[in-house]
Design an enzyme around this catalytic site. Structure first.
Site, mmCIF file in Angstrom:
data_model
loop_
_atom_site.group_PDB
_atom_site.id
_atom_site.type_symbol
_atom_site.label_atom_id
_atom_site.label_comp_id
_atom_site.label_asym_id
_atom_site.label_seq_id
_atom_site.Cartn_x
_atom_site.Cartn_y
_atom_site.Cartn_z
ATOM 1 N N GLU A 118 3.679 4.779 0.024
ATOM 2 C CA GLU A 118 3.831 3.322 -0.085
ATOM 3 C C GLU A 118 4.041 2.785 1.330
ATOM 4 O O GLU A 118 4.822 3.331 2.098
ATOM 5 C CB GLU A 118 5.012 2.963 -1.000
ATOM 6 C CG GLU A 118 5.389 1.493 -1.031
ATOM 7 C CD GLU A 118 4.235 0.551 -1.395
ATOM 8 O OE1 GLU A 118 3.503 0.809 -2.357
ATOM 9 O OE2 GLU A 118 4.073 -0.460 -0.674
ATOM 10 N N ASP A 144 0.103 5.208 5.023
ATOM 11 C CA ASP A 144 -1.180 4.877 4.400
ATOM 12 C C ASP A 144 -1.579 5.966 3.396
ATOM 13 O O ASP A 144 -1.788 7.121 3.779
ATOM 14 C CB ASP A 144 -2.220 4.728 5.513
ATOM 15 C CG ASP A 144 -3.618 4.505 4.961
ATOM 16 O OD1 ASP A 144 -3.743 4.070 3.802
ATOM 17 O OD2 ASP A 144 -4.586 4.776 5.690
ATOM 18 N N GLY A 145 -1.729 5.580 2.155
ATOM 19 C CA GLY A 145 -2.044 6.558 1.113
ATOM 20 C C GLY A 145 -3.468 7.088 1.184
ATOM 21 O O GLY A 145 -3.724 8.220 0.753
ATOM 22 N N ASP A 165 -4.551 3.289 -6.438
ATOM 23 C CA ASP A 165 -4.294 1.969 -7.033
ATOM 24 C C ASP A 165 -4.003 0.943 -5.938
ATOM 25 O O ASP A 165 -2.891 0.399 -5.868
ATOM 26 C CB ASP A 165 -3.098 2.127 -8.003
ATOM 27 C CG ASP A 165 -2.761 0.848 -8.735
ATOM 28 O OD1 ASP A 165 -3.630 -0.040 -8.840
ATOM 29 O OD2 ASP A 165 -1.608 0.750 -9.211
HETATM 30 N N1 SAM Z 1 0.660 2.051 -8.465
HETATM 31 C C1 SAM Z 1 1.679 1.037 -8.671
HETATM 32 C C2 SAM Z 1 1.983 0.960 -10.150
HETATM 33 O O1 SAM Z 1 1.066 1.141 -10.977
HETATM 34 O O2 SAM Z 1 3.154 0.728 -10.512
HETATM 35 C C3 SAM Z 1 1.251 -0.310 -8.193
HETATM 36 C C4 SAM Z 1 0.681 -0.325 -6.817
HETATM 37 S S1 SAM Z 1 0.215 -1.899 -6.217
HETATM 38 C C5 SAM Z 1 -1.208 -2.277 -7.095
HETATM 39 C C6 SAM Z 1 -0.380 -1.476 -4.633
HETATM 40 C C7 SAM Z 1 0.703 -1.040 -3.644
HETATM 41 O O3 SAM Z 1 0.065 -0.462 -2.500
HETATM 42 C C8 SAM Z 1 1.566 -2.158 -3.120
HETATM 43 O O4 SAM Z 1 2.913 -1.824 -3.352
HETATM 44 C C9 SAM Z 1 1.281 -2.202 -1.611
HETATM 45 O O5 SAM Z 1 2.417 -2.500 -0.845
HETATM 46 C C10 SAM Z 1 0.824 -0.797 -1.347
HETATM 47 N N2 SAM Z 1 -0.106 -0.589 -0.228
HETATM 48 C C11 SAM Z 1 -1.033 -1.439 0.311
HETATM 49 N N3 SAM Z 1 -1.804 -0.800 1.202
HETATM 50 C C12 SAM Z 1 -1.388 0.498 1.222
HETATM 51 C C13 SAM Z 1 -1.821 1.667 1.896
HETATM 52 N N4 SAM Z 1 -2.861 1.637 2.754
HETATM 53 N N5 SAM Z 1 -1.180 2.831 1.664
HETATM 54 C C14 SAM Z 1 -0.134 2.881 0.793
HETATM 55 N N6 SAM Z 1 0.326 1.809 0.111
HETATM 56 C C15 SAM Z 1 -0.294 0.640 0.326
#
Ligand code: SAM
Length: 281
Positions: A118, A144-145, A165
């Protein structure tokens, strides 16, 4: 750009579809007595309060989990997910909703591991707090995921379920999903990977799905749920979809029951529909 906060959307129709299928995928993995990793590239905060703060603002959960809460006719796989959410709300009132890490974690066995990414400076500490009880079973990375997934594949137990996601705030997220999976398959071809995406009146989601179908993988499954007619101004999300690489073979049959149920339960108008297609391995 990190303006997206999942709390605004917690428990909505898209979370219901994604989290119910996630729970099901984990149950299928658990049928085999061999450990695996659950990898979440965009984990969010892990848990959300529905009756206060961001989630209460637009109360999107009223069009999602709330519509299933009192149903007595839920198909078994959906009932299992709803029971899990209810177990977090012991007094019966709908106050807490699990994010994907907390949908997964209670279903994992002691030998299975979580690897969560996250990036958001506010959501990461919340994720740490919400996953504290998982102890050493969970490893959390503030980073970064997309890049992080590369570093994990292939996973030590040679079994894994990965959820991708992203918020799709930036158009490049669509291509990053495709590139990340193309790379992931070269490192670990037999993993189960699930991508969530929004149904929008724009070309990017459709093009992404077309590209995902071309990936060199034995089998895939594509499911989407539309909850209302696309808006006349062309804006907004009218539903969401899931694209799963290497799905368990019984999932398609399960979705033939649960998708029409969800369409009827979550419909906001006569435009509600679902789509289900697969390429069997
Ligand atoms: N998977 C979660 C759920 O189902 O409960 C919801 C995730 S939400 C749609 C997307 C998340 O990705 C946000 O919390 C955002 O801060 C985070 N995010 C955005 N870019 C990212 C990245 N490059 N790597 C990791 N996290 C990221």
């Amino acid at each position: 750009m990190l303006s997206y906060r999942h709390a605004f959307h917690a428990g909505n129709h898209a979370d219901v579809l994604k989290h119910y299928v996630l729970a099901s995928l984990i149950d299928y993995l658990n049928q085999k007595d061999k450990p695996y990793w659950y990898i979440d590239t965009h984990a969010g905060a892990g848990c959300y309060q529905l009756d206060a703060g961001y989630a209460a603002k637009n109360a999107e959960y009223t069009g999602g989990i709330a519509r299933l809460w009192d149903r007595k006719d839920l198909p078994a796989a959906l009932a299992s997910y709803v029971e899990q959410v209810k177990a977090m709300n012991a007094d019966g009132a709908m106050r807490l909703y699990p994010g994907s890490p907390l949908v997964a974690q209670p279903r994992l066995r002691a030998e299975d591991k979580l690897r969560l990414f996250e990036l958001h400076p506010t959501d990461f500490p919340l994720l740490e707090e919400n996953l504290a009880s998982a102890g050493r079973q969970a490893k959390l990375v503030k980073g970064d995921g997309f890049a992080g997934l590369k570093s994990l594949l292939p996973p030590a137990p040679r079994r894994a379920l990965t959820l991708i996601d992203p918020p799709y705030e930036e158009k490049k997220d669509y291509q990053r999903v495709v590139d990340t999976l193309a790379d992931g398959l070269t490192r670990f071809a037999t993993g189960v990977y699930m991508v969530w995406y929004p149904l929008l009146q724009r070309s990017e989601p459709r093009l992404m799905i077309e590209q995902l179908k071309q990936l060199p993988v034995k089998g895939w499954l594509h499911a989407s749920l539309t909850v209302h007619k696309p808006r006349s101004d062309g804006f907004g999300m009218h539903g969401s979809g899931l694209f799963i690489l290497n799905p368990p073979w019984l999932l398609h049959e399960e979705l033939q029951t649960t998708l029409p149920y969800l369409r009827d339960a979550l419909a906001l108008d006569a435009g509600a529909s679902y789509q289900l297609e697969q390429q069997a391995s």
